[in-house]
Design a protein around this motif. Structure first.
Motif, PDB file in Angstrom:
ATOM      1  N   SER A 265      48.376  -6.419 -46.877  1.00  0.00           N
ATOM      2  CA  SER A 265      48.312  -7.694 -47.756  1.00  0.00           C
ATOM      3  C   SER A 265      47.482  -8.771 -47.048  1.00  0.00           C
ATOM      4  CB  SER A 265      49.743  -8.016 -48.038  1.00  0.00           C
ATOM      5  OG  SER A 265      50.312  -7.022 -48.983  1.00  0.00           O
ATOM      6  N   LEU A 266      47.701  -8.882 -45.857  1.00  0.00           N
ATOM      7  CA  LEU A 266      47.007 -10.174 -45.033  1.00  0.00           C
ATOM      8  C   LEU A 266      45.642  -9.941 -45.066  1.00  0.00           C
ATOM      9  CD1 LEU A 266      46.989 -12.881 -43.593  1.00  0.00           C
ATOM     10  CD2 LEU A 266      47.838 -11.702 -41.621  1.00  0.00           C
ATOM     11  N   PRO A 267      45.009  -8.562 -44.753  1.00  0.00           N
ATOM     12  CA  PRO A 267      43.673  -8.549 -44.712  1.00  0.00           C
ATOM     13  C   PRO A 267      42.944  -8.543 -46.157  1.00  0.00           C
ATOM     14  CG  PRO A 267      44.445  -6.944 -43.383  1.00  0.00           C
ATOM     15  CD  PRO A 267      45.711  -7.807 -43.889  1.00  0.00           C
ATOM     16  N   ALA A 268      43.708  -8.252 -47.212  1.00  0.00           N
ATOM     17  CA  ALA A 268      43.345  -8.322 -48.426  1.00  0.00           C
ATOM     18  C   ALA A 268      43.183  -9.741 -48.848  1.00  0.00           C
ATOM     19  CB  ALA A 268      44.255  -7.437 -49.285  1.00  0.00           C
ATOM     20  N   PHE A 269      44.225 -10.532 -48.388  1.00  0.00           N
ATOM     21  CA  PHE A 269      44.183 -12.113 -48.859  1.00  0.00           C
ATOM     22  C   PHE A 269      42.955 -12.625 -48.104  1.00  0.00           C
ATOM     23  CE2 PHE A 269      45.113 -16.480 -47.983  1.00  0.00           C
ATOM     24  CZ  PHE A 269      45.972 -16.847 -48.996  1.00  0.00           C
ATOM     25  N   ALA A 270      42.821 -12.272 -46.676  1.00  0.00           N
ATOM     26  CA  ALA A 270      41.599 -12.758 -46.025  1.00  0.00           C
ATOM     27  C   ALA A 270      40.270 -12.457 -46.699  1.00  0.00           C
ATOM     28  CB  ALA A 270      41.741 -12.509 -44.596  1.00  0.00           C
ATOM     29  N   PHE A 271      40.137 -11.178 -47.076  1.00  0.00           N
ATOM     30  CA  PHE A 271      38.874 -10.638 -47.874  1.00  0.00           C
ATOM     31  C   PHE A 271      38.672 -11.426 -49.145  1.00  0.00           C
ATOM     32  CE2 PHE A 271      36.890  -7.837 -50.914  1.00  0.00           C
ATOM     33  CZ  PHE A 271      35.973  -7.277 -50.297  1.00  0.00           C
ATOM     34  N   GLY A 272      39.726 -11.532 -49.791  1.00  0.00           N
ATOM     35  CA  GLY A 272      39.335 -12.556 -51.143  1.00  0.00           C
ATOM     36  C   GLY A 272      39.063 -14.078 -50.626  1.00  0.00           C
ATOM     37  N   CYS A 273      39.612 -14.608 -49.597  1.00  0.00           N
ATOM     38  CA  CYS A 273      38.954 -15.716 -49.184  1.00  0.00           C
ATOM     39  C   CYS A 273      37.448 -15.997 -48.707  1.00  0.00           C
ATOM     40  CB  CYS A 273      39.709 -16.398 -47.805  1.00  0.00           C
ATOM     41  SG  CYS A 273      41.359 -16.861 -47.953  1.00  0.00           S
ATOM     42  N   LEU A 274      36.948 -14.922 -48.387  1.00  0.00           N
ATOM     43  CA  LEU A 274      35.552 -14.653 -47.923  1.00  0.00           C
ATOM     44  C   LEU A 274      34.859 -14.145 -49.096  1.00  0.00           C
ATOM     45  CD1 LEU A 274      36.015 -13.216 -44.496  1.00  0.00           C
ATOM     46  CD2 LEU A 274      35.622 -15.791 -45.177  1.00  0.00           C
ATOM     47  N   MET A 275      35.382 -13.355 -49.991  1.00  0.00           N
ATOM     48  CA  MET A 275      34.625 -12.708 -50.944  1.00  0.00           C
ATOM     49  C   MET A 275      33.943 -13.623 -51.847  1.00  0.00           C
ATOM     50  SD  MET A 275      36.040 -10.118 -53.739  1.00  0.00           S
ATOM     51  CE  MET A 275      37.079 -11.305 -54.674  1.00  0.00           C
ATOM     52  N   VAL A 276      34.680 -14.748 -52.209  1.00  0.00           N
ATOM     53  CA  VAL A 276      33.912 -15.759 -53.132  1.00  0.00           C
ATOM     54  C   VAL A 276      32.772 -16.460 -52.770  1.00  0.00           C
ATOM     55  CG1 VAL A 276      36.095 -16.118 -54.280  1.00  0.00           C
ATOM     56  CG2 VAL A 276      35.717 -17.556 -52.394  1.00  0.00           C
ATOM     57  N   ASP A 277      32.603 -16.403 -51.508  1.00  0.00           N
ATOM     58  CA  ASP A 277      31.354 -16.967 -50.756  1.00  0.00           C
ATOM     59  C   ASP A 277      30.485 -15.855 -50.436  1.00  0.00           C
ATOM     60  OD1 ASP A 277      29.816 -19.001 -50.010  1.00  0.00           O
ATOM     61  OD2 ASP A 277      30.794 -19.053 -47.883  1.00  0.00           O
ATOM     62  N   ALA A 278      30.305 -14.782 -51.090  1.00  0.00           N
ATOM     63  CA  ALA A 278      29.729 -13.552 -50.655  1.00  0.00           C
ATOM     64  C   ALA A 278      29.015 -12.938 -51.805  1.00  0.00           C
ATOM     65  CB  ALA A 278      30.543 -12.458 -49.745  1.00  0.00           C
ATOM     66  N   PRO A 279      28.074 -13.643 -52.434  1.00  0.00           N
ATOM     67  CA  PRO A 279      27.571 -13.201 -53.913  1.00  0.00           C
ATOM     68  C   PRO A 279      26.914 -11.687 -53.762  1.00  0.00           C
ATOM     69  CG  PRO A 279      26.191 -14.646 -52.763  1.00  0.00           C
ATOM     70  CD  PRO A 279      27.327 -14.824 -52.120  1.00  0.00           C
ATOM     71  N   ARG A 280      26.326 -11.400 -52.582  1.00  0.00           N
ATOM     72  CA  ARG A 280      25.674 -10.066 -52.676  1.00  0.00           C
ATOM     73  C   ARG A 280      26.622  -8.955 -52.446  1.00  0.00           C
ATOM     74  NH1 ARG A 280      22.068 -13.535 -49.662  1.00  0.00           N
ATOM     75  NH2 ARG A 280      22.966 -13.139 -47.613  1.00  0.00           N
ATOM     76  N   LEU A 281      27.881  -9.379 -51.899  1.00  0.00           N
ATOM     77  CA  LEU A 281      29.081  -8.372 -51.878  1.00  0.00           C
ATOM     78  C   LEU A 281      29.430  -7.984 -53.303  1.00  0.00           C
ATOM     79  CD1 LEU A 281      31.218  -6.571 -50.392  1.00  0.00           C
ATOM     80  CD2 LEU A 281      32.687  -8.364 -50.034  1.00  0.00           C
ATOM     81  N   THR A 282      29.648  -9.208 -53.951  1.00  0.00           N
ATOM     82  CA  THR A 282      29.928  -8.735 -55.613  1.00  0.00           C
ATOM     83  C   THR A 282      28.747  -8.266 -56.130  1.00  0.00           C
ATOM     84  OG1 THR A 282      31.063 -10.972 -55.764  1.00  0.00           O
ATOM     85  CG2 THR A 282      30.411 -10.270 -57.622  1.00  0.00           C
ATOM     86  N   SER A 283      27.749  -8.306 -55.697  1.00  0.00           N
ATOM     87  CA  SER A 283      26.580  -7.404 -56.311  1.00  0.00           C
ATOM     88  C   SER A 283      26.976  -5.961 -56.080  1.00  0.00           C
ATOM     89  CB  SER A 283      24.990  -8.038 -55.938  1.00  0.00           C
ATOM     90  OG  SER A 283      24.831  -9.392 -56.394  1.00  0.00           O
ATOM     91  N   GLN A 284      27.091  -5.810 -54.964  1.00  0.00           N
ATOM     92  CA  GLN A 284      27.640  -4.287 -54.458  1.00  0.00           C
ATOM     93  C   GLN A 284      28.802  -3.780 -55.404  1.00  0.00           C
ATOM     94  OE1 GLN A 284      26.337  -2.367 -51.532  1.00  0.00           O
ATOM     95  NE2 GLN A 284      24.731  -3.691 -52.257  1.00  0.00           N
ATOM     96  N   PHE A 285      29.699  -4.530 -55.727  1.00  0.00           N
ATOM     97  CA  PHE A 285      30.851  -4.035 -56.624  1.00  0.00           C
ATOM     98  C   PHE A 285      30.168  -3.730 -57.968  1.00  0.00           C
ATOM     99  CE2 PHE A 285      33.622  -7.260 -54.245  1.00  0.00           C
ATOM    100  CZ  PHE A 285      34.032  -6.381 -53.316  1.00  0.00           C
ATOM    101  N   VAL A 286      29.437  -4.672 -58.358  1.00  0.00           N
ATOM    102  CA  VAL A 286      28.702  -4.414 -59.640  1.00  0.00           C
ATOM    103  C   VAL A 286      27.840  -3.243 -59.661  1.00  0.00           C
ATOM    104  CG1 VAL A 286      27.295  -5.341 -61.485  1.00  0.00           C
ATOM    105  CG2 VAL A 286      28.752  -6.937 -60.315  1.00  0.00           C
TER     106      VAL A 286
END
Length: 420
Positions: A247-268
């Motif tokens: 859970s802690l890495p998942a939480f940290a991942f979420g903290c960084l994910m919102v500042d990583a638009p290219r990562l969101t593009s990979q999800f899409v």
């Protein structure tokens, strides 16, 4: 395209309607899951006298990824709140820590004192009724002076395997963990605020192409194989190494994910592949659980292989959900706005409503599906009613997660609407 896909690196991080929708959906699934817990043949606070094995595959569908997804969304919410505070001036990290204490800590304490006790009451009643209470006391004697015993940890409610430890947080364990991680995030932001954007860029570089699947699945499989057999889930914060490792890495991942638009593009980009892989792994997992039900001993190699399949299921569903939400949820709706304001309150009260209603409706000996429908309807309706009452009463609204003690961020600042 969503804001996450179009914003350049390093620009203002603003509201994410896709994450709002995911949060609402994940909490809604959690409420359904807890209603189902009364009816599946698994140990819970109270259990139906008519356990239904056919429900198990439905419960397994969300079990691997639902809470991990909520921790990711909660990490994102924490980062969004921090960025909103930072745009207002200095002291953003300190204000974030204070906001987490009030927003999560007060509902947690209130929940442990007033919301959760009925769950323990009915659990003790069932233990006494079924003869598993070691003291051998009747339900009436075992629960006499209940709240005082509950608050002073003097109930001595034990079965042959364990004693009930009170006060407890039961389903509110999630609040305790998010509060802890939120305070940790505030401390990190206080000493390394300038590094957050750099870490987000590195995350984007690392999780490109096939690595979007390979690295997270490898990590999830490693902790599932290496930690889970030795550190079972306890939700007691202290002796819960596997849950923290997940859970802690998942939480940290979420903290960084919102500042990583290219990562969101990979999800899409990979959302359909992720969904296909997730469904195949889910079928494999259900087949395994059907062939080797509880009480059987599968070969250890097969067990470890299925722990890896569990990790594939877990991450693939998360990627698919993040991808489809980012692609299709680009604005809010009146229903989303209402549910976004209420879902945290629904979460706080729902399990107590389920336990109390299920334990009493069962006595009516109704047809199974009629009983299940009534329990679900009253759980949802009661949660909505609690929210409607709470949002009209300032103090109760604060204690049930409807409102903050004061406007944490000015109206002029575009803020996240994800409270957890």
């Amino acid at each position: 395209m969503t804001q996450a896909l179009s914003q350049p690196q390093g620009t203002m991080i603003g509201r994410r309607h896709d994450l709002d929708a995911i949060r609402i959906g994940a909490f809604a699934l959690l409420i359904l899951y807890h209603v189902g817990m009364f009816y599946v043949p698994w140990d819970w606070h109270v259990n139906s006298a008519r356990p239904q094995e056919w429900l198990q595959p439905l419960m397994w569908f969300t079990s691997p990824w639902r809470m991990t997804l909520l921790f990711i969304v909660s990490g994102s919410a924490t980062r969004l709140l921090y960025e909103a505070y930072k745009r207002q001036g200095s002291g953003a990290a300190e204000r974030l820590g204070g906001a987490r204490l009030s927003r999560l800590g007060l509902p947690l304490l209130f929940g442990m004192m007033m919301i959760v006790p009925p769950q323990t009451y009915y659990q003790v009643m069932e233990m006494a009724r079924t003869g598993t209470l070691l003291s051998g006391l009747s339900p009436e004697v075992a629960t006499a002076g209940f709240w005082t015993k509950y608050m002073t940890a003097s109930g001595q409610w034990c079965n042959p395997e364990e004693c009930l430890i009170t006060p407890t947080w039961n389903h509110l364990w999630f609040l305790a963990y998010v509060l802890l991680y939120g305070l940790m995030a505030a401390m990190v932001a206080g000493v390394a605020a300038s590094r957050l954007g750099v870490w987000a860029q590195r995350l984007e570089r690392v999780l490109r192409g096939p690595w979007l699947f390979i690295l997270p699945i490898a990590f999830l499989a490693a902790i599932r194989i290496g930690l889970y057999p030795h550190f079972p889930v306890t939700h007691d914060v202290v002796r819960d190494l596997y849950t923290h490792a997940l859970s802690l890495p998942a939480f940290a991942f979420g903290c960084l994910m919102v500042d990583a638009p290219r990562l969101t593009s990979q999800f899409v980009k990979h959302r359909y592949v992720a969904l296909a892989v997730a469904l195949v792994s889910y079928v494999a997992f259900v087949s395994y659980m059907t062939l080797y039900p509880e009480g059987t001993t599968p070969p250890e190699a097969l067990r470890n292989l299925m722990r890896a399949v569990y990790a594939v299921d877990q991450w693939s569903f998360i990627v698919a959900i993040l991808g489809f939400a980012a692609k299709h949820v680009t604005r809010t709706t009146p229903l989303m706005k209402y549910l976004g304001g209420g879902i945290f309150s629904f979460y706080i009260v729902h399990q107590t409503i389920t336990v109390v209603v299920a334990a009493n409706v069962e006595k009516m000996k109704l047809p199974l599906f009629a009983e299940m429908g009534i329990v679900l309807f009253i759980t949802v309706g009661g949660s909505v009613l609690a929210y409607e009452i709470a949002k009209r009463i300032g103090v109760l609204g604060l204690l049930l997660g409807v409102s903050a003690p004061k406007r944490a961020v000015s109206q002029s600042v575009q803020t996240p609407v994800i409270p957890v």
